[in-house]
Motif scaffolding. Structure first.
Motif, PDB file in Angstrom:
ATOM      1  N   GLY A  39      34.850  30.508 -21.261  1.00 29.73           N
ATOM      2  CA  GLY A  39      35.158  31.922 -21.090  1.00 29.73           C
ATOM      3  C   GLY A  39      33.991  32.852 -21.347  1.00 29.73           C
ATOM      4  N   THR A  40      32.797  32.406 -21.008  1.00 31.65           N
ATOM      5  CA  THR A  40      31.593  33.216 -21.176  1.00 31.65           C
ATOM      6  C   THR A  40      31.413  34.095 -19.945  1.00 31.65           C
ATOM      7  OG1 THR A  40      30.600  31.449 -22.468  1.00 31.65           O
ATOM      8  CG2 THR A  40      29.108  33.062 -21.546  1.00 31.65           C
ATOM      9  N   ARG A  41      31.106  35.378 -20.147  1.00 28.85           N
ATOM     10  CA  ARG A  41      30.942  36.315 -19.030  1.00 28.85           C
ATOM     11  C   ARG A  41      29.470  36.425 -18.637  1.00 28.85           C
ATOM     12  NH1 ARG A  41      34.274  39.700 -17.048  1.00 28.85           N
ATOM     13  NH2 ARG A  41      35.603  39.655 -18.875  1.00 28.85           N
ATOM     14  N   ILE A  94      30.504  26.458 -19.844  1.00 26.81           N
ATOM     15  CA  ILE A  94      29.199  25.805 -19.725  1.00 26.81           C
ATOM     16  C   ILE A  94      29.054  24.682 -20.740  1.00 26.81           C
ATOM     17  CG2 ILE A  94      27.991  27.772 -18.718  1.00 26.81           C
ATOM     18  CD1 ILE A  94      26.921  28.448 -21.474  1.00 26.81           C
ATOM     19  N   ILE A  95      28.318  23.680 -20.323  1.00 27.33           N
ATOM     20  CA  ILE A  95      27.865  22.605 -21.201  1.00 27.33           C
ATOM     21  C   ILE A  95      26.356  22.776 -21.278  1.00 27.33           C
ATOM     22  CG2 ILE A  95      27.625  20.107 -21.488  1.00 27.33           C
ATOM     23  CD1 ILE A  95      30.313  19.855 -19.989  1.00 27.33           C
ATOM     24  N   GLU A 121      30.688  25.883 -14.589  1.00 29.54           N
ATOM     25  CA  GLU A 121      31.807  26.000 -13.657  1.00 29.54           C
ATOM     26  C   GLU A 121      32.514  27.320 -13.943  1.00 29.54           C
ATOM     27  OE1 GLU A 121      34.162  22.575 -14.644  1.00 29.54           O
ATOM     28  OE2 GLU A 121      35.088  23.570 -16.355  1.00 29.54           O
ATOM     29  N   THR A 122      33.168  27.866 -12.923  1.00 28.11           N
ATOM     30  CA  THR A 122      33.929  29.078 -13.148  1.00 28.11           C
ATOM     31  C   THR A 122      35.127  28.739 -14.032  1.00 28.11           C
ATOM     32  OG1 THR A 122      35.116  28.743 -11.061  1.00 28.11           O
ATOM     33  CG2 THR A 122      33.213  30.221 -11.008  1.00 28.11           C
ATOM     34  N   ALA A 123      35.459  29.674 -14.906  1.00 24.85           N
ATOM     35  CA  ALA A 123      36.568  29.472 -15.838  1.00 24.85           C
ATOM     36  C   ALA A 123      37.892  29.702 -15.126  1.00 24.85           C
ATOM     37  CB  ALA A 123      36.434  30.422 -17.026  1.00 24.85           C
TER      38      ALA A 123
END
Length: 126
Positions: A39-41, A94-95, A121-123
């Motif tokens: 959930g990172t913007r 993200i990883i 990847e998109t959340a």
């Protein structure tokens, strides 16, 4: 395989990076730890490096309600072609591994980190 999923973004820091380095050295038989955050913007994205081959991002780490997260820089090496996939305001999972920020020769090293993205990847918006 992810070693730690961050649920407290304030722990993504130079101090955390320094502590991790104490358990090194890392190599083929003892790989660097991998981390995940969800959930990172994306605040901004651009293609950087030679011929725009790397995807560079400024991310706002998710944080407690009503509290703005601290922006952090991240790079997906050889990800420049994915620029259109990850525009501003996209929420991503993200990883990554932690890396120190680059400091020009002769300057005092900065106690900053960046995220070396290994997968993005998109959340899920649901």
């Amino acid at each position: 395989q992810v070693d730690i999923q961050f649920t407290r973004p304030e722990n993504i820091s130079f101090a955390t990076y320094s502590k991790i380095q104490q358990i090194g050295p890392f190599g083929a038989g003892f790989p660097e730890p991998l981390f995940k955050i969800e959930g990172t913007r994306i605040l901004s994205s651009w293609a950087g490096g030679t011929n725009g081959r790397n995807l560079r991002l400024t991310l706002e780490m998710p944080s407690a309600p009503l509290k703005k997260g601290k922006p952090i820089k991240a790079t997906l090496l050889r990800g420049g072609e994915q620029l259109a996939t990850f525009p501003r305001n996209t929420l991503v999972n993200i990883i990554f591994s932690l890396e120190p920020s680059w400091t020009p020769p002769g300057e005092t090293p900065r106690e900053e980190i960046w995220l070396k993205i290994l997968h993005i990847e998109t959340a899920d918006k649901s």
